[in-house]
Design an enzyme around this catalytic site. Structure first.
Site, PDB file in Angstrom:
ATOM      1  N   CYS A  43      43.319  44.389  35.081  1.00 52.60           N
ATOM      2  CA  CYS A  43      42.492  44.363  33.855  1.00 52.60           C
ATOM      3  C   CYS A  43      42.395  42.968  33.252  1.00 52.60           C
ATOM      4  O   CYS A  43      41.529  42.724  32.404  1.00 52.60           O
ATOM      5  CB  CYS A  43      43.032  45.346  32.826  1.00 52.60           C
ATOM      6  SG  CYS A  43      43.086  47.037  33.428  1.00 52.60           S
ATOM      7  N   HIS A  68      40.117  43.158  26.151  1.00 50.74           N
ATOM      8  CA  HIS A  68      39.993  44.148  27.224  1.00 50.74           C
ATOM      9  C   HIS A  68      39.953  45.525  26.578  1.00 50.74           C
ATOM     10  O   HIS A  68      40.669  45.796  25.607  1.00 50.74           O
ATOM     11  CB  HIS A  68      41.171  44.023  28.185  1.00 50.74           C
ATOM     12  CG  HIS A  68      41.276  45.190  29.118  1.00 50.74           C
ATOM     13  ND1 HIS A  68      40.226  45.599  29.893  1.00 50.74           N
ATOM     14  CD2 HIS A  68      42.296  46.060  29.362  1.00 50.74           C
ATOM     15  CE1 HIS A  68      40.594  46.669  30.586  1.00 50.74           C
ATOM     16  NE2 HIS A  68      41.841  46.966  30.279  1.00 50.74           N
ATOM     17  N   ASN A 116      37.688  52.431  30.181  1.00 50.02           N
ATOM     18  CA  ASN A 116      38.349  51.214  30.657  1.00 50.02           C
ATOM     19  C   ASN A 116      37.786  50.860  32.029  1.00 50.02           C
ATOM     20  O   ASN A 116      38.024  51.573  33.000  1.00 50.02           O
ATOM     21  CB  ASN A 116      39.860  51.466  30.714  1.00 50.02           C
ATOM     22  CG  ASN A 116      40.647  50.265  31.213  1.00 50.02           C
ATOM     23  OD1 ASN A 116      40.084  49.304  31.731  1.00 50.02           O
ATOM     24  ND2 ASN A 116      41.960  50.333  31.068  1.00 50.02           N
TER      25      ASN A 116
HETATM   26  N1  ACO Z   1      45.042  65.634  27.096  1.00 51.31           N
HETATM   27  C1  ACO Z   1      45.951  66.265  26.348  1.00 51.31           C
HETATM   28  N2  ACO Z   1      47.241  65.882  26.275  1.00 51.31           N
HETATM   29  C2  ACO Z   1      47.611  64.803  26.980  1.00 51.31           C
HETATM   30  C3  ACO Z   1      46.713  64.075  27.786  1.00 51.31           C
HETATM   31  C4  ACO Z   1      45.372  64.537  27.822  1.00 51.31           C
HETATM   32  N3  ACO Z   1      44.411  63.923  28.542  1.00 51.31           N
HETATM   33  N4  ACO Z   1      47.351  63.041  28.363  1.00 51.31           N
HETATM   34  C5  ACO Z   1      48.631  63.116  27.945  1.00 51.31           C
HETATM   35  N5  ACO Z   1      48.788  64.162  27.118  1.00 51.31           N
HETATM   36  C6  ACO Z   1      49.996  64.620  26.439  1.00 51.31           C
HETATM   37  C7  ACO Z   1      51.275  64.174  27.101  1.00 51.31           C
HETATM   38  O1  ACO Z   1      51.622  65.025  28.168  1.00 51.31           O
HETATM   39  C8  ACO Z   1      52.251  64.202  25.950  1.00 51.31           C
HETATM   40  O2  ACO Z   1      52.666  65.546  25.776  1.00 51.31           O
HETATM   41  P1  ACO Z   1      54.182  65.890  25.316  1.00 51.31           P
HETATM   42  O3  ACO Z   1      54.329  65.266  23.966  1.00 51.31           O
HETATM   43  O4  ACO Z   1      54.199  67.386  25.305  1.00 51.31           O
HETATM   44  O5  ACO Z   1      55.072  65.263  26.351  1.00 51.31           O
HETATM   45  C9  ACO Z   1      51.418  63.838  24.733  1.00 51.31           C
HETATM   46  O6  ACO Z   1      50.045  64.027  25.139  1.00 51.31           O
HETATM   47  C10 ACO Z   1      51.600  62.412  24.272  1.00 51.31           C
HETATM   48  O7  ACO Z   1      51.581  61.550  25.418  1.00 51.31           O
HETATM   49  P2  ACO Z   1      51.711  59.998  25.296  1.00 51.31           P
HETATM   50  O8  ACO Z   1      51.580  59.404  26.667  1.00 51.31           O
HETATM   51  O9  ACO Z   1      52.932  59.631  24.513  1.00 51.31           O
HETATM   52  O10 ACO Z   1      50.423  59.683  24.402  1.00 51.31           O
HETATM   53  P3  ACO Z   1      49.851  58.316  23.897  1.00 51.31           P
HETATM   54  O11 ACO Z   1      49.579  58.376  22.462  1.00 51.31           O
HETATM   55  O12 ACO Z   1      50.643  57.147  24.394  1.00 51.31           O
HETATM   56  O13 ACO Z   1      48.411  58.272  24.604  1.00 51.31           O
HETATM   57  C11 ACO Z   1      47.380  57.160  26.482  1.00 51.31           C
HETATM   58  C12 ACO Z   1      48.309  58.263  26.016  1.00 51.31           C
HETATM   59  C13 ACO Z   1      46.008  57.464  25.949  1.00 51.31           C
HETATM   60  C14 ACO Z   1      47.375  57.110  27.995  1.00 51.31           C
HETATM   61  C15 ACO Z   1      47.863  55.809  25.883  1.00 51.31           C
HETATM   62  O14 ACO Z   1      49.239  55.656  26.076  1.00 51.31           O
HETATM   63  C16 ACO Z   1      47.146  54.619  26.457  1.00 51.31           C
HETATM   64  O15 ACO Z   1      45.951  54.444  26.302  1.00 51.31           O
HETATM   65  N6  ACO Z   1      47.864  53.687  27.126  1.00 51.31           N
HETATM   66  C17 ACO Z   1      47.263  52.510  27.708  1.00 51.31           C
HETATM   67  C18 ACO Z   1      46.932  52.860  29.073  1.00 51.31           C
HETATM   68  C19 ACO Z   1      45.902  52.010  29.762  1.00 51.31           C
HETATM   69  O16 ACO Z   1      44.805  51.835  29.326  1.00 51.31           O
HETATM   70  N7  ACO Z   1      46.281  51.544  30.956  1.00 51.31           N
HETATM   71  C20 ACO Z   1      45.357  51.048  31.881  1.00 51.31           C
HETATM   72  C21 ACO Z   1      45.358  49.686  32.299  1.00 51.31           C
HETATM   73  S1  ACO Z   1      46.326  48.475  31.569  1.00 51.31           S
HETATM   74  C22 ACO Z   1      45.529  48.059  30.247  1.00 51.31           C
HETATM   75  O17 ACO Z   1      44.364  48.130  30.330  1.00 51.31           O
HETATM   76  C23 ACO Z   1      46.244  47.671  29.035  1.00 51.31           C
END
Ligand code: ACO
Length: 314
Positions: free
Chosen positions: A112, A241, A271
């Site tokens: 990214c 990004h 993304n």
């Molecule tokens: N739908 C419903 N629930 C979901 C989903 C979904 N699509 N995905 C995860 N959950 C659940 C999890 O299982 C978890 O459940 P639990 O509490 O019962 O265990 C709960 O939601 C919370 O999960 P978290 O991972 O803690 O949620 P968070 O607020 O961190 O959001 C997300 C998740 C959206 C992936 C976020 O962490 C994020 O955007 N991270 C950055 C990821 C990214 O973009 N990476 C790619 C490349 S690197 C970069 O570009 C920076």
């Protein structure tokens, strides 16, 4: 005499097929509300029969047209991508042929952060008189390495391409670049393939990536502002990004830049990895928010982790 690398044309392209949050609700244990409130994403463009190079070709042609130069005038092509069409040859050389260019061309992989790394590399060529006109492309087909049964990643990514043409300029252009990498983050975000199993999928500890992205990009943005003796008010637009709108707003708050000075395309594109920054630049140039002489701060982070910033006068 000091030389700058200045953007003289931008272009982009998104494949026509759109997958909405409502579409994902039908196949995954998720809801459209969860996706939009946790990420800011409403829809994403996905390739059907097009290759990554085909997306990049259209984006590059649009950038060349905006720059008003012919492909034969290019001295270098740098193609930032995580999803090359083949292991070899470099997709950049396929793009060179498709455009009708004849210059050297290579791929660059920093996930990214790929566009930031590619723009930085291009600037060094121009500054050292090794090139006069450079095409920098960020283009991805992330949908091909997404596990569409994994709700934690399938909701995030989209496909697309963005490109800029850089030219040497005696007055202004790229003012500062900073690149960083830390391989200790490998387990947080990777594709689970190797040389035996070539086709792997994105595996990610989303929350770890989330926190690290906010921390590292905020620190980097503040350092870039300080080292260049500018105030945050002098930045016309920050172009981060596009990974998660909550990451972007948290960074904006930490550096104290208002959200109307931040270009956000996540809602419609998701993304798109190395393509997200040039796609956002092109959108804001074409809707006339970004104007000549504006000061832009680009920041990006990706797997590795690798991250970086580019401060420029447009
Ligand atoms: N739908 C419903 N629930 C979901 C989903 C979904 N699509 N995905 C995860 N959950 C659940 C999890 O299982 C978890 O459940 P639990 O509490 O019962 O265990 C709960 O939601 C919370 O999960 P978290 O991972 O803690 O949620 P968070 O607020 O961190 O959001 C997300 C998740 C959206 C992936 C976020 O962490 C994020 O955007 N991270 C950055 C990821 C990214 O973009 N990476 C790619 C490349 S690197 C970069 O570009 C920076």
């Amino acid at each position: 005499m000091k030389k700058f690398a200045r953007i003289i044309g931008t272009g982009s392209y998104l494949p026509p097929k759109i997958i909405t949050n409502e579409d994902l609700e039908k196949t995954l244990d998720t809801s459209k509300e969860w996706i939009v409130t946790r990420t800011g994403i409403e829809k994403r463009h996905i390739v059907e029969n097009q290759s990554n190079c085909e997306l990049a070709t259209i984006a590059s042609q649009n950038a060349l047209k905006a720059a008003n130069i012919s492909p034969k005038e290019l001295d270098l092509i740098i193609f930032a991508t995580t999803t090359p069409d083949k292991i070899f040859p470099a997709t950049a050389t396929v793009l060179q042929k498709a455009l009708g260019a004849s210059c050297p061309a290579f791929d660059l992989q920093a996930v990214c952060a790929g566009f930031i790394f590619a723009l930085t590399t291009a600037e060094k060529y121009i500054k050292t008189n090794s090139a006069n006109k450079v095409l920098v492309v960020g283009s991805e087909t992330l949908s091909r390495i997404v596990d569409w049964t994994d709700r934690s990643t399938a909701i995030l990514f989209g496909d697309g391409a963005g490109a800029v043409v850089l030219s040497s300029d005696l007055n202004a252009g790229i003012l500062n670049t900073k690149l960083l990498s830390d391989g200790n983050y490998l387990p947080s975000l990777q594709v689970n393939n190797n040389y035996i199993n070539q086709h792997g999928f994105i595996q990610m500890s989303g929350n770890e990536v989330f926190k690290a992205a906010i921390k590292h990009l905020s620190i980097l943005a503040l350092e870039t502002i300080k080292e260049n003796n500018i105030t945050v008010d002098e930045i016309d637009y920050m172009i981060p990004h596009q990974a998660n709108v909550r990451i972007i707003t948290a960074i904006a708050q930490r550096i104290n830049i208002p959200m109307d000075k931040v270009i956000v395309t996540l809602k419609d594109q998701g993304n798109t990895s190395a393509a997200s920054i040039p796609l956002a630049i092109d959108k804001a140039v074409r809707d006339k928010r970004i104007k000549k002489n504006n000061i832009l701060l680009l920041i990006g982070i990706g797997a590795g982790f690798s991250w970086g910033s580019v401060l420029l006068r447009f």
